[in-house]
Design an enzyme around this catalytic site. Structure first.
Site, mmCIF file in Angstrom:
data_model
loop_
_atom_site.group_PDB
_atom_site.id
_atom_site.type_symbol
_atom_site.label_atom_id
_atom_site.label_comp_id
_atom_site.label_asym_id
_atom_site.label_seq_id
_atom_site.Cartn_x
_atom_site.Cartn_y
_atom_site.Cartn_z
ATOM 1 N N ARG A 116 6.236 24.238 27.388
ATOM 2 C CA ARG A 116 6.974 23.250 28.177
ATOM 3 C C ARG A 116 6.769 23.430 29.684
ATOM 4 O O ARG A 116 6.866 22.460 30.443
ATOM 5 C CB ARG A 116 8.463 23.304 27.826
ATOM 6 N N LYS A 175 17.380 19.110 6.196
ATOM 7 C CA LYS A 175 18.391 18.152 5.734
ATOM 8 C C LYS A 175 17.937 16.698 5.762
ATOM 9 O O LYS A 175 17.406 16.226 6.757
ATOM 10 C CB LYS A 175 19.648 18.304 6.593
ATOM 11 N N GLY A 180 9.425 20.565 18.011
ATOM 12 C CA GLY A 180 10.289 21.464 17.260
ATOM 13 C C GLY A 180 9.538 22.477 16.414
ATOM 14 O O GLY A 180 8.560 23.064 16.855
HETATM 15 C C1 3PG Z 1 15.367 20.874 22.826
HETATM 16 O O1 3PG Z 1 14.832 21.974 22.872
HETATM 17 O O2 3PG Z 1 15.671 20.321 21.755
HETATM 18 C C2 3PG Z 1 15.579 20.155 24.119
HETATM 19 O O3 3PG Z 1 15.355 21.018 25.203
HETATM 20 C C3 3PG Z 1 16.961 19.578 24.184
HETATM 21 O O4 3PG Z 1 17.889 20.579 23.984
HETATM 22 P P1 3PG Z 1 19.206 20.268 23.127
HETATM 23 O O5 3PG Z 1 18.752 19.942 21.747
HETATM 24 O O6 3PG Z 1 20.022 21.507 23.236
HETATM 25 O O7 3PG Z 1 19.865 19.082 23.794
#
Ligand code: 3PG
Ligand code: MG
Length: 411
Positions: free
Chosen positions: A38, A210, A368
């Protein structure tokens, strides 16, 4: 997909103070950054603003910050890494209040091309995360530091927080411009083109624990794609909907009917909905999650023993999914195929990543866990695009309007 929003190419920041919201929410272990993706992704916008003679004021959140400001969630390590990457000093304003005398003083002393980083915006608690409830105070203070605002925090663009969206109102009030950065543009180009204008066949792969988290994205992607592949914990609710017994596998009883509906929808539309045909079962969930001392047994998807739970896709499923990816022209992937944190249960996720690395299709990894898996496995440079947003890319794929995108000024 072209975005009808002002970008950093549409503003002249020479001598102006520019507040830039990045997503520097990087993973830390003992104060060390374990994945700098990031930070690297934010560099093009920051470099452009430096080159143009702007006074660059960076801000971001880090972590969920559940227990108030704390050193463990300080942006200090990010300032250090950013300095190294930019080859210039990044002054860190280590004030738990984020705004205030320290920040104001530092901004006043800035010269053209200087860079400062404010402290973790979530240290302001509700004022950051619930700007309306907390009276927009924080958004206004942030806007007071700057003339213009740039949002380049794609990973946070689904949050209508003070530093992501709330601040734009006050920038507008004082005659400034709200623009998006290069990272934001790139993300929207790739994700937007994939769903709005895909080269077909378009294969979407969804995993993760989920069904409830992916309801809208399943529905939306079924409209857009040619083949929808389901893996991970959520597959068991689909298998149940098919009439199979799933033993102790993760099951969302309340979503069984929804899965049935989705299977009918796919059938009617003539789309393929691929579910696991075999599964790797375990006796109970590994504790700790990465404990490699676990016994596994592979069974067909309709023969999961009542005392076992599915934890990864099996070899026949890997073959089925890999074949689908091979003949695709566009692939979007979000969510692991099994408990990939455990080396014994990571095979399905690894093999899907491998299949994506080998296909000639445009491959888009929706942030993710799937992005982490691709990075860990060393396939990152084989993918067309790895999103820096997990939740944000998912909401974008659902067709939702992201507050961080829509708060920027129209062209
Ligand atoms: C993440 O890593 O999902 C983003 O930085 C947003 O963070 P959050 O899901 O805690 O809002
Ligand atoms: Mg998140």
């Amino acid at each position: 997909m072209s975005l009808n929003k002002k970008s950093v190419d549409d503003i002249n920041v020479k001598g102006r103070r520019v507040l830039v919201r990045c997503d520097f929410n990087v993973p830390l272990k003992n104060g060390e950054i374990t994945d700098e993706t990031r930070i690297v992704a934010a560099l093009p916008t920051i470099k452009k603003l430096i080159k143009d003679g702007g006074k660059v004021i960076l801000c971001s959140h880090l972590g969920k910050v559940k227990n108030g400001p704390n050193e463990g969630e300080s942006l200090g390590p990010v300032a250090k890494r950013l300095s190294e990457k930019l080859g210039k000093d990044v002054k860190f304003i280590d004030d738990y209040n984020v705004t205030g005398a320290a920040a104001t003083g530092a901004v006043e002393a800035m010269k053209e091309g200087d860079v400062i980083l404010l402290q973790n915006t979530r240290f302001r608690g509700k004022e950051e995360t619930k700007p309306e409830e907390a009276g927009d105070a924080f958004a206004k203070e942030l806007a007071e530091l700057a003339d213009d605002y740039v949002c380049d925090a794609f990973g946070s663009a689904h949050r209508a927080h003070a530093s992501v969206a709330g601040v734009t109102k006050f920038i507008t009030e004082k005659g400034g411009t709200n623009a998006v950065g290069y990272l934001m543009q790139k993300e929207i180009d790739f994700l937007g083109n994939a769903v709005e204008n895909p080269v077909r066949p378009f294969v979407a792969i969804l995993g993760g624990a989920k069904v409830a988290d992916k309801l809208n994205v399943i529905n939306t992607l079924l409209d857009k794609c040619d083949t929808l592949i389901i893996g991970g914990g959520m597959a068991y609710t689909f298998l149940k909907a098919k009439g199979y017994e799933v033993g102790k596998s993760l099951l969302d009883e309340t979503k069984v009917d929804y899965c049935k509906e989705m299977m009918e929808k796919a059938e009617k539309a003539g789309k393929k909905l691929l579910l696991p045909v075999d599964t790797v079962c375990i006796d109970s969930f590994p504790d700790p999650i990465d404990n490699p001392n676990i016994a596994t047994v592979v069974v067909d998807a309709d023969k999961i023993p009542s005392d076992k739970e599915g934890a990864d896709i099996g070899p026949k499923t890997i073959e089925l999914y890999s074949e689908a990816v091979k003949s695709a022209k566009t692939v979007v992937w979000n969510g692991p195929m099994g408990v990939f944190e455990n080396p014994v249960l990571a095979t399905g996720t690894k093999e899907v990543a491998k299949a994506l690395s080998e296909t000639s299709a445009t491959t888009i990894i929706g942030g993710g866990d799937s992005a982490a898996a691709v990075n860990q496995l060393g396939y990152a440079d084989k993918m067309s695009h790895i999103s820096t947003g997990g939740g944000a890319s998912l909401e974008f794929l659902e067709g939702k309007k992201l507050p961080g995108v829509y708060a920027a000024d129209d062209k």
